[in-house]
Design a protein around this motif. Structure first.
Motif, PDB file in Angstrom:
ATOM      1  N   LYS A   5      -0.474 -32.994 -21.182  1.00 47.98           N
ATOM      2  CA  LYS A   5       0.450 -33.601 -20.225  1.00 47.98           C
ATOM      3  C   LYS A   5      -0.124 -33.392 -18.831  1.00 47.98           C
ATOM      4  CE  LYS A   5       4.189 -32.251 -23.261  1.00 47.98           C
ATOM      5  NZ  LYS A   5       5.374 -31.449 -23.443  1.00 47.98           N
ATOM      6  N   LYS A   6       0.508 -33.957 -17.875  1.00 50.59           N
ATOM      7  CA  LYS A   6       0.008 -33.840 -16.503  1.00 50.59           C
ATOM      8  C   LYS A   6      -0.085 -32.383 -16.056  1.00 50.59           C
ATOM      9  CE  LYS A   6       0.478 -35.984 -12.030  1.00 50.59           C
ATOM     10  NZ  LYS A   6       1.139 -37.017 -11.249  1.00 50.59           N
ATOM     11  N   GLU A   7       0.874 -31.553 -16.466  1.00 50.23           N
ATOM     12  CA  GLU A   7       0.890 -30.154 -16.025  1.00 50.23           C
ATOM     13  C   GLU A   7       0.005 -29.233 -16.858  1.00 50.23           C
ATOM     14  OE1 GLU A   7       4.372 -31.043 -18.677  1.00 50.23           O
ATOM     15  OE2 GLU A   7       3.634 -31.932 -16.848  1.00 50.23           O
ATOM     16  N   ALA A  52      -6.950 -26.039 -18.769  1.00 45.54           N
ATOM     17  CA  ALA A  52      -8.205 -26.265 -19.488  1.00 45.54           C
ATOM     18  C   ALA A  52      -8.992 -24.973 -19.671  1.00 45.54           C
ATOM     19  CB  ALA A  52      -9.043 -27.312 -18.756  1.00 45.54           C
ATOM     20  N   ARG A  53      -9.001 -24.121 -18.674  1.00 48.06           N
ATOM     21  CA  ARG A  53      -9.764 -22.863 -18.745  1.00 48.06           C
ATOM     22  C   ARG A  53      -9.186 -21.884 -19.773  1.00 48.06           C
ATOM     23  NH1 ARG A  53      -6.739 -22.911 -14.218  1.00 48.06           N
ATOM     24  NH2 ARG A  53      -5.169 -21.275 -14.024  1.00 48.06           N
ATOM     25  N   ASP A  54      -7.937 -22.123 -20.211  1.00 48.76           N
ATOM     26  CA  ASP A  54      -7.279 -21.257 -21.191  1.00 48.76           C
ATOM     27  C   ASP A  54      -7.568 -21.675 -22.634  1.00 48.76           C
ATOM     28  OD1 ASP A  54      -6.008 -19.916 -19.053  1.00 48.76           O
ATOM     29  OD2 ASP A  54      -4.381 -21.392 -19.062  1.00 48.76           O
ATOM     30  N   LEU A  55      -8.315 -22.753 -22.799  1.00 52.52           N
ATOM     31  CA  LEU A  55      -8.609 -23.302 -24.127  1.00 52.52           C
ATOM     32  C   LEU A  55     -10.107 -23.308 -24.382  1.00 52.52           C
ATOM     33  CD1 LEU A  55      -6.362 -26.499 -23.896  1.00 52.52           C
ATOM     34  CD2 LEU A  55      -5.726 -24.287 -24.858  1.00 52.52           C
ATOM     35  N   THR A  64      -9.768 -36.063 -17.506  1.00 49.79           N
ATOM     36  CA  THR A  64     -10.154 -34.954 -16.640  1.00 49.79           C
ATOM     37  C   THR A  64      -9.909 -33.623 -17.331  1.00 49.79           C
ATOM     38  OG1 THR A  64      -9.622 -36.265 -14.691  1.00 49.79           O
ATOM     39  CG2 THR A  64      -9.759 -33.883 -14.386  1.00 49.79           C
ATOM     40  N   PHE A  65      -8.753 -33.489 -17.975  1.00 47.68           N
ATOM     41  CA  PHE A  65      -8.391 -32.242 -18.632  1.00 47.68           C
ATOM     42  C   PHE A  65      -9.368 -31.917 -19.761  1.00 47.68           C
ATOM     43  CE2 PHE A  65      -6.237 -29.417 -21.532  1.00 47.68           C
ATOM     44  CZ  PHE A  65      -5.566 -28.553 -20.702  1.00 47.68           C
ATOM     45  N   ILE A  66      -9.573 -32.861 -20.681  1.00 47.16           N
ATOM     46  CA  ILE A  66     -10.397 -32.574 -21.856  1.00 47.16           C
ATOM     47  C   ILE A  66     -11.850 -32.308 -21.457  1.00 47.16           C
ATOM     48  CG2 ILE A  66     -11.033 -34.925 -22.565  1.00 47.16           C
ATOM     49  CD1 ILE A  66      -9.799 -32.141 -24.913  1.00 47.16           C
TER      50      ILE A  66
END
Length: 110
Positions: free
Chosen positions: A23-25, A39-42, A92-94
Protein backbone atom coordinates in the motif's frame (compact mmCIF):
# COMPACT_ATOMS: atom_id res chain seq x y z
CA UNK A 1 8.20 -27.53 -15.29
CA UNK A 2 6.68 -26.69 -11.91
CA UNK A 3 3.43 -24.73 -11.96
CA UNK A 4 2.62 -21.61 -9.98
CA UNK A 5 0.13 -23.48 -7.79
CA UNK A 6 2.69 -26.20 -7.02
CA UNK A 7 5.30 -23.65 -5.95
CA UNK A 8 2.75 -21.76 -3.84
CA UNK A 9 1.77 -25.00 -2.09
CA UNK A 10 5.41 -25.86 -1.41
CA UNK A 11 6.12 -22.35 -0.11
CA UNK A 12 3.09 -22.53 2.21
CA UNK A 13 4.51 -25.78 3.58
CA UNK A 14 7.65 -23.86 4.51
CA UNK A 15 5.73 -21.07 6.22
CA UNK A 16 5.34 -18.60 3.34
CA UNK A 17 1.57 -18.56 3.56
CA UNK A 18 0.66 -14.93 4.28
CA UNK A 19 -0.01 -12.67 1.31
CA UNK A 20 2.04 -9.49 1.25
CA UNK A 21 0.04 -6.44 0.25
CA UNK A 22 1.76 -3.24 -0.78
CA UNK A 23 0.00 0.00 0.00
CA UNK A 24 1.09 3.59 -0.15
CA UNK A 25 2.17 3.56 3.51
CA UNK A 26 4.08 0.25 3.27
CA UNK A 27 3.53 -3.51 3.16
CA UNK A 28 1.37 -5.72 5.35
CA UNK A 29 1.20 -9.49 5.73
CA UNK A 30 -2.10 -11.32 5.80
CA UNK A 31 -4.29 -9.66 8.38
CA UNK A 32 -5.66 -6.21 8.96
CA UNK A 33 -3.77 -6.08 12.27
CA UNK A 34 -0.40 -6.71 10.61
CA UNK A 35 2.30 -4.15 11.28
CA UNK A 36 3.18 -1.95 8.33
CA UNK A 37 6.63 -2.78 6.99
CA UNK A 38 8.88 -0.52 4.98
CA UNK A 39 11.00 -1.91 2.14
CA UNK A 40 14.09 -2.02 4.37
CA UNK A 41 12.18 -4.28 6.81
CA UNK A 42 11.71 -6.99 4.16
CA UNK A 43 13.91 -9.31 2.13
CA UNK A 44 13.07 -11.07 -1.11
CA UNK A 45 14.46 -14.55 -0.48
CA UNK A 46 13.42 -16.11 -3.78
CA UNK A 47 11.81 -14.99 -7.02
CA UNK A 48 9.91 -17.34 -9.33
CA UNK A 49 8.78 -16.35 -12.82
CA UNK A 50 6.09 -18.16 -14.76
CA UNK A 51 5.11 -17.80 -18.40
CA UNK A 52 1.96 -19.18 -19.95
CA UNK A 53 2.56 -21.53 -22.85
CA UNK A 54 0.06 -19.86 -25.14
CA UNK A 55 -1.25 -16.73 -23.43
CA UNK A 56 1.00 -13.77 -22.54
CA UNK A 57 -1.57 -12.78 -19.90
CA UNK A 58 -0.44 -15.83 -17.91
CA UNK A 59 2.95 -14.29 -17.11
CA UNK A 60 3.44 -13.87 -13.38
CA UNK A 61 6.09 -13.39 -10.75
CA UNK A 62 6.00 -14.85 -7.24
CA UNK A 63 8.23 -13.45 -4.51
CA UNK A 64 8.99 -15.33 -1.28
CA UNK A 65 9.45 -12.60 1.33
CA UNK A 66 10.68 -12.51 4.93
CA UNK A 67 10.32 -9.66 7.41
CA UNK A 68 12.99 -8.44 9.79
CA UNK A 69 10.91 -9.85 12.68
CA UNK A 70 10.79 -13.38 11.25
CA UNK A 71 7.45 -13.48 9.44
CA UNK A 72 7.18 -15.11 6.03
CA UNK A 73 4.90 -14.33 3.14
CA UNK A 74 4.50 -14.18 -0.59
CA UNK A 75 3.73 -11.53 -3.16
CA UNK A 76 2.15 -12.59 -6.44
CA UNK A 77 1.71 -10.38 -9.47
CA UNK A 78 1.43 -10.53 -13.21
CA UNK A 79 4.33 -8.79 -14.87
CA UNK A 80 4.81 -6.62 -17.88
CA UNK A 81 1.76 -5.15 -19.53
CA UNK A 82 -0.54 -7.36 -17.47
CA UNK A 83 0.64 -6.23 -14.05
CA UNK A 84 -2.09 -5.76 -11.48
CA UNK A 85 0.05 -3.22 -9.69
CA UNK A 86 -0.09 -0.07 -11.74
CA UNK A 87 0.45 2.35 -8.89
CA UNK A 88 3.58 4.45 -8.72
CA UNK A 89 4.38 3.40 -5.16
CA UNK A 90 4.28 -0.36 -5.93
CA UNK A 91 7.21 -0.27 -8.35
CA UNK A 92 9.23 2.05 -6.14
CA UNK A 93 8.55 -0.08 -3.07
CA UNK A 94 9.40 -3.47 -4.58
CA UNK A 95 12.58 -2.12 -6.17
CA UNK A 96 13.72 -0.93 -2.72
CA UNK A 97 13.25 -4.33 -1.03
CA UNK A 98 16.67 -5.96 -0.52
CA UNK A 99 17.27 -9.29 -2.24
CA UNK A 100 18.80 -12.10 -0.17
CA UNK A 101 18.20 -15.24 -2.27
CA UNK A 102 18.15 -18.46 -0.28
CA UNK A 103 19.41 -21.55 -2.11
CA UNK A 104 17.18 -23.94 -0.16
CA UNK A 105 14.11 -22.45 -1.85
CA UNK A 106 15.53 -22.89 -5.35
CA UNK A 107 14.43 -26.50 -5.74
CA UNK A 108 10.78 -25.53 -5.23
CA UNK A 109 10.72 -24.09 -8.72
CA UNK A 110 12.20 -27.17 -10.40
Amino acid sequence: MTTLSQVMTKLAGRGYSEEVKIKKEGATLGTETSPVYQARDLSIVRTYRFEGESDPADMSVLYAIETNDGKKGFLLNAYGTYSDQDTEYYDTFILDVPIDEQAELEELGN
